[in-house]
Design a protein around this motif. Structure first.
Motif, PDB file in Angstrom:
ATOM      1  N   ARG A   1       0.860  -1.173   0.000  1.00  0.00           N
ATOM      2  CA  ARG A   1       0.000   0.000   0.000  1.00  0.00           C
ATOM      3  C   ARG A   1       0.901   1.229   0.000  1.00  0.00           C
ATOM      4  N   SER A   2       0.806   2.036  -1.050  1.00  0.00           N
ATOM      5  CA  SER A   2       1.638   3.230  -1.139  1.00  0.00           C
ATOM      6  C   SER A   2       1.121   4.289  -0.170  1.00  0.00           C
ATOM      7  N   VAL A   3       2.063   5.008   0.422  1.00  0.00           N
ATOM      8  CA  VAL A   3       1.738   6.031   1.412  1.00  0.00           C
ATOM      9  C   VAL A   3       2.267   7.364   0.898  1.00  0.00           C
ATOM     10  N   PRO A   4       1.454   8.431   0.917  1.00  0.00           N
ATOM     11  CA  PRO A   4       1.934   9.743   0.466  1.00  0.00           C
ATOM     12  C   PRO A   4       3.132  10.203   1.293  1.00  0.00           C
ATOM     13  N   LEU A   5       3.987  11.002   0.664  1.00  0.00           N
ATOM     14  CA  LEU A   5       5.177  11.494   1.339  1.00  0.00           C
ATOM     15  C   LEU A   5       4.814  12.333   2.559  1.00  0.00           C
ATOM     16  N   SER A   6       3.733  13.088   2.476  1.00  0.00           N
ATOM     17  CA  SER A   6       3.309  13.891   3.627  1.00  0.00           C
ATOM     18  C   SER A   6       2.973  13.010   4.830  1.00  0.00           C
ATOM     19  N   THR A   7       2.373  11.849   4.570  1.00  0.00           N
ATOM     20  CA  THR A   7       2.051  10.925   5.658  1.00  0.00           C
ATOM     21  C   THR A   7       3.317  10.340   6.264  1.00  0.00           C
ATOM     22  N   VAL A   8       4.307  10.068   5.409  1.00  0.00           N
ATOM     23  CA  VAL A   8       5.582   9.565   5.908  1.00  0.00           C
ATOM     24  C   VAL A   8       6.232  10.586   6.837  1.00  0.00           C
ATOM     25  N   ILE A   9       6.214  11.844   6.423  1.00  0.00           N
ATOM     26  CA  ILE A   9       6.814  12.893   7.254  1.00  0.00           C
ATOM     27  C   ILE A   9       6.057  13.041   8.570  1.00  0.00           C
ATOM     28  N   ASP A  10       4.714  12.988   8.509  1.00  0.00           N
ATOM     29  CA  ASP A  10       3.924  13.071   9.735  1.00  0.00           C
ATOM     30  C   ASP A  10       4.220  11.900  10.666  1.00  0.00           C
TER      31      ASP A  10
ATOM     32  N   ASP B   1      -1.500   3.775   9.036  1.00  0.00           N
ATOM     33  CA  ASP B   1      -0.367   4.120   8.178  1.00  0.00           C
ATOM     34  C   ASP B   1       0.869   4.454   9.000  1.00  0.00           C
ATOM     35  N   HIS B   2       0.688   5.192  10.075  1.00  0.00           N
ATOM     36  CA  HIS B   2       1.825   5.563  10.909  1.00  0.00           C
ATOM     37  C   HIS B   2       2.430   4.338  11.600  1.00  0.00           C
ATOM     38  N   VAL B   3       1.586   3.416  12.028  1.00  0.00           N
ATOM     39  CA  VAL B   3       2.091   2.199  12.665  1.00  0.00           C
ATOM     40  C   VAL B   3       2.892   1.370  11.675  1.00  0.00           C
ATOM     41  N   VAL B   4       2.369   1.217  10.463  1.00  0.00           N
ATOM     42  CA  VAL B   4       3.085   0.452   9.438  1.00  0.00           C
ATOM     43  C   VAL B   4       4.434   1.087   9.135  1.00  0.00           C
ATOM     44  N   ILE B   5       4.455   2.411   9.027  1.00  0.00           N
ATOM     45  CA  ILE B   5       5.699   3.107   8.687  1.00  0.00           C
ATOM     46  C   ILE B   5       6.726   2.970   9.805  1.00  0.00           C
ATOM     47  N   ARG B   6       6.304   3.216  11.041  1.00  0.00           N
ATOM     48  CA  ARG B   6       7.258   3.254  12.161  1.00  0.00           C
ATOM     49  C   ARG B   6       7.683   1.870  12.621  1.00  0.00           C
ATOM     50  N   GLU B   7       6.797   0.902  12.584  1.00  0.00           N
ATOM     51  CA  GLU B   7       7.119  -0.407  13.141  1.00  0.00           C
ATOM     52  C   GLU B   7       7.563  -1.434  12.102  1.00  0.00           C
ATOM     53  N   LEU B   8       7.245  -1.191  10.838  1.00  0.00           N
ATOM     54  CA  LEU B   8       7.610  -2.171   9.812  1.00  0.00           C
ATOM     55  C   LEU B   8       8.571  -1.598   8.771  1.00  0.00           C
ATOM     56  N   ARG B   9       8.184  -0.508   8.149  1.00  0.00           N
ATOM     57  CA  ARG B   9       8.961  -0.046   7.002  1.00  0.00           C
ATOM     58  C   ARG B   9      10.264   0.651   7.387  1.00  0.00           C
ATOM     59  N   ILE B  10      10.252   1.451   8.429  1.00  0.00           N
ATOM     60  CA  ILE B  10      11.490   2.118   8.830  1.00  0.00           C
ATOM     61  C   ILE B  10      12.536   1.105   9.308  1.00  0.00           C
TER      62      ILE B  10
ATOM     63  N   LEU C   1       6.989  10.363  10.967  1.00  0.00           N
ATOM     64  CA  LEU C   1       8.303  10.556  11.568  1.00  0.00           C
ATOM     65  C   LEU C   1       8.292  11.653  12.628  1.00  0.00           C
ATOM     66  N   LEU C   2       7.541  12.720  12.370  1.00  0.00           N
ATOM     67  CA  LEU C   2       7.604  13.888  13.243  1.00  0.00           C
ATOM     68  C   LEU C   2       6.477  13.928  14.274  1.00  0.00           C
ATOM     69  N   ALA C   3       5.276  13.498  13.880  1.00  0.00           N
ATOM     70  CA  ALA C   3       4.126  13.602  14.790  1.00  0.00           C
ATOM     71  C   ALA C   3       3.222  12.388  14.620  1.00  0.00           C
ATOM     72  N   PRO C   4       3.659  11.209  15.063  1.00  0.00           N
ATOM     73  CA  PRO C   4       2.832  10.006  14.907  1.00  0.00           C
ATOM     74  C   PRO C   4       1.547  10.114  15.728  1.00  0.00           C
ATOM     75  N   ASP C   5       0.448   9.643  15.135  1.00  0.00           N
ATOM     76  CA  ASP C   5      -0.844   9.736  15.808  1.00  0.00           C
ATOM     77  C   ASP C   5      -1.475   8.377  16.072  1.00  0.00           C
ATOM     78  N   GLY C   6      -0.762   7.298  15.777  1.00  0.00           N
ATOM     79  CA  GLY C   6      -1.292   5.967  16.047  1.00  0.00           C
ATOM     80  C   GLY C   6      -2.166   5.409  14.960  1.00  0.00           C
ATOM     81  N   SER C   7      -2.294   6.093  13.824  1.00  0.00           N
ATOM     82  CA  SER C   7      -3.090   5.567  12.720  1.00  0.00           C
ATOM     83  C   SER C   7      -2.395   4.365  12.102  1.00  0.00           C
TER      84      SER C   7
END
Length: 383
Positions: free
Chosen positions: A81-90, A100-109, A92-98
């Motif tokens: 599932r592609s994630v917009p660059l703005s969501t990636v930046i959010d 997409d943010h969980v996938v980015i921080r716990e899996l993709r990074i 990294l800087l201000a995770p909200d528990g969504s």
């Protein structure tokens, strides 16, 4: 194309011998007289090696690092599932528990950082092996080192039930060290010595033996087989941040040690006798290089499984661009390899959505044709 020239300048200001000062043909060709050397002749690429100014080479390192950063961002943003660059930046800087943010921080990074570490270690390990053995066919996979590390991990998981990466990485180190020693001993047996082709043949043969033993162990335990069948193919998936934290010290130690060996390896490219006359401790340099390669290959294989051709292809491409000076070949290889490895991982995720093709398969498809081309070039294969 004209023969390559060694452009590296050893410490003390005395220029290294150029190709014009060497007589005879490449070792192993059987043509012309051979000068007396202690050890095999240095491996050089066919064609003139470029001479670049230090500012140009430093700029190239900066550009390569920038490309690596872009590929890393693509690795974080692209997948099933592609994630917009703005969501990636959010994220990294201000995770909200969504989600997409969980996938980015716990899996993709963690996966991206692991890919950078594995690529850098394998690229540097390949450059170190090729420089030390003066063998253009040297590669952690081709010489059976990755397979030895994989067998060590298989023994740890299949026979002893050790699932902690901080524990089974020691089995990977042991397997890599045993493979290095056995391959060199087999290749060095006989009067012809450990030439490039003999090392490659010994490495492939021993790698097949290690793979067969590992497969036999896995067939005895279905649970271990299910766990390792993707790992043995070579994959960056399925590892979390804890694995990265546990293996990072070994990767960093191997990278730091390997990069400090550039100058003595430059001097040893002139031969053991010339290296000694320039103040190089030949035995110490070889031991330290072996330790660095063992750390690099053991940690990389424990993290991502056995990956072929990364350490073979990248140093060749780097030498074609920057020349044979190890002070530049080693850092360039450590930066360029993760670019290609992460790129192959992203491609594997995109071509099989919503699933993925393991990076080991994608990279083998890319690396195998390049290896065949290298092997068919007589001047390179016979050095």
């Amino acid at each position: 194309m004209r023969p390559a020239e060694d452009t590296a300048e050893p410490a003390g200001g005395r220029p290294a011998a150029t190709a014009e000062h060497r007589s005879g043909s490449a070792p192993g060709t059987g043509e012309g007289p051979q000068p007396h050397r202690s050890g095999p002749a240095p491996a050089t690429m066919e064609g003139p090696q470029p001479r670049r100014s230090a500012s140009v080479l430093v700029s190239g390192l900066v550009v390569t690092a920038g490309v690596l950063a872009l590929v890393a961002m693509a690795s974080v943003a692209l997948g099933a599932r592609s994630v917009p660059l703005s969501t990636v930046i959010d994220a990294l800087l201000a995770p909200d528990g969504s989600s997409d943010h969980v996938v980015i921080r716990e899996l993709r990074i963690p996966r991206t950082l692991l890919g950078i570490g594995v690529g850098a270690t394998l690229g540097l390990a390949g450059a170190l092996i090729q420089s030390l053995t003066r063998n253009p066919l040297a590669d952690p996979g081709l010489l059976g080192i990755n397979e030895g590390a994989a067998l060590g991990v298989t023994l740890a998981l299949g026979l002893f039930g050790l699932s902690d990466p901080a524990v089974y990485v020691w089995f990977a180190f042991g397997g890599a060290a045993v493979a290095s020693v056995v391959v060199y001993a087999l290749a060095a047996a006989g009067r012809s010595g450990a030439g490039p082709v003999r090392l490659a043949l010994a490495g492939v043969a021993l790698g097949m033996v290690f793979t067969a033993v590992a497969s036999a162990i896995l067939r005895m335990d279905a649970q271990t087989f299910d766990r390792m069948r993707f790992w043995l193919t070579g994959s960056l998936a399925g590892q979390d941040a804890d694995t990265l934290v546990r293996l990072a010290p070994f990767m960093v130690a191997g990278l730091a040690l390997g990069l400090t060996l550039a100058r003595p390896l430059n001097m040893l490219s002139l031969g053991d006798d010339a290296g000694r006359s320039l103040g190089v401790a030949v035995g110490r340099t070889r031991v330290l290089t072996g330790v660095a390669v063992t750390l690099l290959c053991g940690a990389a294989t424990a993290a991502a499984g056995p990956l072929w051709f990364v350490g073979l292809v990248v140093p060749h491409a780097v030498r074609a661009l920057v020349g044979g000076d190890q002070r530049w070949v080693l850092p360039y290889s450590a930066l360029a390899a993760p670019v290609l490895l992460l790129g192959a991982d992203v491609v594997g995720r995109l071509i099989a959505r919503p699933g993925e093709v393991q990076v080991g398969i994608v990279w083998a498809v890319i690396g195998a044709p390049i290896f065949i081309l290298l092997a068919r070039r007589r001047r390179v294969a016979a050095l």
